[in-house]
Design a protein around this motif. Sequence first.
Motif, PDB file in Angstrom:
ATOM      1  N   ILE A   3      26.029   7.242   7.540  1.00 21.61           N
ATOM      2  CA  ILE A   3      25.520   8.074   6.457  1.00 21.61           C
ATOM      3  C   ILE A   3      24.368   7.337   5.796  1.00 21.61           C
ATOM      4  CG2 ILE A   3      26.027   9.121   4.219  1.00 21.61           C
ATOM      5  CD1 ILE A   3      28.864   9.540   5.155  1.00 21.61           C
ATOM      6  N   GLU A  60      23.846  11.424   9.410  1.00 24.99           N
ATOM      7  CA  GLU A  60      24.086  12.316   8.280  1.00 24.99           C
ATOM      8  C   GLU A  60      23.382  11.721   7.071  1.00 24.99           C
ATOM      9  OE1 GLU A  60      27.660  14.304   5.609  1.00 24.99           O
ATOM     10  OE2 GLU A  60      28.164  13.065   7.333  1.00 24.99           O
ATOM     11  N   LYS A  83      19.398  16.108  12.160  1.00 28.31           N
ATOM     12  CA  LYS A  83      20.345  15.404  11.288  1.00 28.31           C
ATOM     13  C   LYS A  83      21.099  16.394  10.408  1.00 28.31           C
ATOM     14  CE  LYS A  83      17.379  11.481  11.324  1.00 28.31           C
ATOM     15  NZ  LYS A  83      17.634  10.099  11.225  1.00 28.31           N
ATOM     16  N   ARG A  84      22.293  15.995  10.044  1.00 31.89           N
ATOM     17  CA  ARG A  84      23.078  16.785   9.097  1.00 31.89           C
ATOM     18  C   ARG A  84      22.671  16.353   7.694  1.00 31.89           C
ATOM     19  NH1 ARG A  84      29.536  16.510   8.346  1.00 31.89           N
ATOM     20  NH2 ARG A  84      29.604  17.898   6.559  1.00 31.89           N
TER      21      ARG A  84
END
Length: 91
Positions: A3, A60, A83-84
Motif C-alpha cells: 500500500i 494499492e 492500480k487500485r
Amino acid sequence: MSIGILIVSHVEQIAQGVPTLLSQVAPDISITFAGGTAGQEIGTSLEKISNALDANRAEEVLAFYDLGSAKMNLEMASEFSSKRVTFMIPL
C-alpha cells in the motif's frame, strides 16, 4: 500486496511537504505527490497526478487530496491506471 500514499494538492509546496514529513515516520511506504499545474500555478494537473500515480511503487494507493477539483482529476487519472486507488478524506 503493498500500500502506498499519493498526495494531491492545488499548491505544489503542500504536495511536496506532506510526503517529506510522512517519509520520516513511514520510510518503507511509497509516497508520491502531485501539486500545482504544469505552469507552476495554483491548481491540479491530470498529467502530474497520472505520473505520480504511476511512479508509486505500491499496487494499492491511498490518495489524499485537498479540494473537489483535485478529486475530479484524481478520479480521471485512476481510470487510466491499473492500480487500485482508494480516495481518502481531503487534506
